[in-house]
Design a protein around this motif. Structure first.
Motif, PDB file in Angstrom:
ATOM      1  N   SER A  83       0.833  -1.204   0.000  1.00  0.00           N
ATOM      2  CA  SER A  83       0.000   0.000   0.000  1.00  0.00           C
ATOM      3  C   SER A  83       0.865   1.251   0.000  1.00  0.00           C
ATOM      4  O   SER A  83       0.390   2.351   0.290  1.00  0.00           O
ATOM      5  CB  SER A  83      -0.993  -0.004   1.155  1.00  0.00           C
ATOM      6  N   PRO A  87       2.226   3.800  -2.242  1.00  0.00           N
ATOM      7  CA  PRO A  87       1.922   4.174  -3.642  1.00  0.00           C
ATOM      8  C   PRO A  87       3.172   4.431  -4.470  1.00  0.00           C
ATOM      9  O   PRO A  87       3.132   4.319  -5.689  1.00  0.00           O
ATOM     10  CB  PRO A  87       1.081   5.449  -3.497  1.00  0.00           C
ATOM     11  N   PHE A 115      -8.277   8.454   3.849  1.00  0.00           N
ATOM     12  CA  PHE A 115      -8.816   7.883   2.599  1.00  0.00           C
ATOM     13  C   PHE A 115     -10.094   8.592   2.120  1.00  0.00           C
ATOM     14  O   PHE A 115     -10.795   8.077   1.250  1.00  0.00           O
ATOM     15  CB  PHE A 115      -9.120   6.388   2.784  1.00  0.00           C
ATOM     16  N   TYR A 124     -11.254   8.789  -1.509  1.00  0.00           N
ATOM     17  CA  TYR A 124     -11.293   7.569  -2.322  1.00  0.00           C
ATOM     18  C   TYR A 124     -12.605   6.802  -2.125  1.00  0.00           C
ATOM     19  O   TYR A 124     -12.630   5.738  -1.531  1.00  0.00           O
ATOM     20  CB  TYR A 124     -10.084   6.679  -1.992  1.00  0.00           C
ATOM     21  N   LYS A 142      -1.869   9.704   1.590  1.00  0.00           N
ATOM     22  CA  LYS A 142      -2.896   9.102   0.740  1.00  0.00           C
ATOM     23  C   LYS A 142      -3.522  10.154  -0.191  1.00  0.00           C
ATOM     24  O   LYS A 142      -3.783   9.871  -1.356  1.00  0.00           O
ATOM     25  CB  LYS A 142      -4.002   8.458   1.593  1.00  0.00           C
ATOM     26  N   ILE A 185      -5.000   6.547  -9.250  1.00  0.00           N
ATOM     27  CA  ILE A 185      -5.305   5.519  -8.235  1.00  0.00           C
ATOM     28  C   ILE A 185      -6.741   5.008  -8.404  1.00  0.00           C
ATOM     29  O   ILE A 185      -7.000   3.807  -8.345  1.00  0.00           O
ATOM     30  CB  ILE A 185      -5.045   6.072  -6.812  1.00  0.00           C
ATOM     31  N   MET A 242      -7.758   1.178  -9.106  1.00  0.00           N
ATOM     32  CA  MET A 242      -8.636   0.431  -8.201  1.00  0.00           C
ATOM     33  C   MET A 242      -9.866  -0.089  -8.940  1.00  0.00           C
ATOM     34  O   MET A 242     -10.323  -1.201  -8.689  1.00  0.00           O
ATOM     35  CB  MET A 242      -9.039   1.293  -7.006  1.00  0.00           C
ATOM     36  N   TRP A 286      -8.486   1.860   0.033  1.00  0.00           N
ATOM     37  CA  TRP A 286      -7.557   1.221  -0.889  1.00  0.00           C
ATOM     38  C   TRP A 286      -7.546  -0.302  -0.790  1.00  0.00           C
ATOM     39  O   TRP A 286      -6.680  -0.945  -1.378  1.00  0.00           O
ATOM     40  CB  TRP A 286      -6.126   1.723  -0.612  1.00  0.00           C
ATOM     41  N   SER A 346      -4.588  -5.269  -1.171  1.00  0.00           N
ATOM     42  CA  SER A 346      -4.478  -3.869  -1.571  1.00  0.00           C
ATOM     43  C   SER A 346      -4.968  -3.749  -3.013  1.00  0.00           C
ATOM     44  O   SER A 346      -4.610  -4.557  -3.871  1.00  0.00           O
ATOM     45  CB  SER A 346      -3.025  -3.411  -1.471  1.00  0.00           C
ATOM     46  N   ILE A 372      -4.346  -1.090  -4.903  1.00  0.00           N
ATOM     47  CA  ILE A 372      -3.546  -0.135  -5.693  1.00  0.00           C
ATOM     48  C   ILE A 372      -2.348  -0.802  -6.370  1.00  0.00           C
ATOM     49  O   ILE A 372      -1.572  -0.130  -7.025  1.00  0.00           O
ATOM     50  CB  ILE A 372      -3.094   1.084  -4.852  1.00  0.00           C
TER      51      ILE A 372
END
Ligand SMILES: Cc1ncc(COP(=O)(O)O)c(C=O)c1O
Length: 370
Positions: free
Chosen positions: A14, A16, A187, A190, A216, A276, A280, A306, A350, A352
């Motif tokens: 996780s 990135p 998050f 997201y 994030k 991202i 996802m 994520w 995860s 991502i």
């Protein structure tokens, strides 16, 4: 295994910066090399220009109710969200005091609380048509030593946002028992459906600390820049900020180059969140596709974040399953117990990680577990 040269497909990654996203070097690197970075004008709350950039982030997150006007005087910068947690625990708790935290949730709470001599009291999130706070469990965890309720919005790894009626109930509970609300919103941007969810930074009913940061929001964890927004009844907010200022002044931990770069680094969120989200969405489609031919497995409903929570048939403990997947199939996933998931049969993936790795790793997980 890696040291012995074995390939490991990491489906728990996780970070990135290790997932093959494109970072805009031309915008990021010069922003960190401004001449003013050679001067030192410490401000315990963080440079006003940097706090202004955070205020702008909240103003521009969405339109209508999602656009928030927060004065920079209510914002305090920290080196990480973890540090923000630490400052809040120091502010609110004496040794032995208690903080209520969701379960399942983020495993770092245990360390953050331990290092601050604070006791954690878990309250349950139940899975019933999506994840919800078990308010009875929350209420029954409150004692004379309780000081705060932590919510993670959306929660890691369940991906559940705090719902509007839950905010009402949390506020009533906190007001009745004199507790603060701590909202971890790393998050928040997201949501799988792309809808902008409101931030608890707007919560005025009780003393509220909304925590977030670059790790994030702009997928830049290495920059070590985060913040908290303090809201609530005016006198409580002022008292909290005055004391937080003393805590922050003791360390002055946020470095000057990153504070100067904060407007540019926050501006990166649009490009990074776009990449991202697309990643996802592709991995979630792949998950749905592979699950269609493995009916014994399913993915638990999730609104954002994520991670995906995979439910698999229970043939051994999650720990055993994760170790077998690693040793026999070369795939790294997290067992559910890392996050306090009750019972067996949960794996955390995860979303991502690069698509090719996700597809192949998932194929091996399904072959073993499904
Ligand atoms: C729920 C949650 N809060 C906080 C953090 C840490 O954020 P930071 O890197 O700003 O300390 C993470 C990192 O994974 C997280 O999952």
């Amino acid at each position: 295994m890696r040291a012995r040269g074995r390939e490991v497909l990491d489906l728990a990654e996780s970070n990135p910066t290790r997932c093959g996203f494109r970072y805009d070097r031309k915008a990021i690197l010069p922003a960190l090399a401004r001449p003013a970075a050679l001067e030192y004008h410490p401000d315990p709350r963080g440079m006003r220009s940097a706090r202004q950039a955070v205020a702008e982030y909240y103003r521009r997150r969405g339109s209508g109710a999602a656009s928030l006007r927060i004065g920079p005087e209510r914002i305090l910068l920290t080196a990480s969200t973890s540090e923000a947690y630490s400052f809040v625990l120091r502010l609110l708790c004496a040794p032995g005091d208690q903080v209520l935290v969701p379960s399942p949730s983020y495993p770092l709470f245990e360390f953050l609380a331990g290092l601050n001599d604070v006791e954690l009291v878990p309250y349950t999130l139940v899975y019933d048509h999506g994840w919800q706070i078990d308010l009875h469990s929350l209420q029954s965890g409150i004692t004379s030593r309780s000081r705060a309720v932590v919510v993670v919005n959306p929660n890691n790894p369940t991906g559940s946002f705090v719902k509007r009626p839950e905010v009402g109930a949390l506020n009533a509970l906190c007001a009745n028992h004199g507790l603060a609300l701590v909202a971890d919103e790393v998050f928040l941007d997201y949501a799988h459906d792309g809808r902008v969810r409101p931030s608890l930074a707007a919560n005025r009913d009780v003393l509220t600390f909304a925590l977030s940061g670059l790790s994030k929001i702009s997928a830049l964890p290495q920059m070590k820049a985060a913040w908290m927004v303090v809201n609530g009844p005016k006198s409580e907010v002022q008292r909290a900020l005055a004391r937080l200022e003393v805590i922050a002044d003791t360390y002055l931990s946020v470095n000057t180059p990153v504070q100067l770069a904060l407007p540019a680094l926050l501006a990166q969120r649009r490009a990074m969140q776009g990449q991202i989200r697309r990643r996802m969405a592709a991995n979630r489609r792949e998950l749905a596709k592979q699950l269609a031919s493995h009916p014994a497995c399913r993915v638990l409903e999730s609104e954002g974040g994520w991670y995906a929570l995979l439910r698999v048939p229970v043939t051994s403990s999650d720990e055993r399953l994760a170790l077998d997947l690693l040793r026999k199939r070369g795939v790294l996933v997290h067992p559910g117990h890392f996050y306090g998931l009750a019972g067996e049969g949960h794996l955390v993936l995860s979303l991502i990680v690069p698509e090719g790795r996700f597809r192949e790793g998932l194929r091996r997980v399904m072959a073993a577990a499904g």
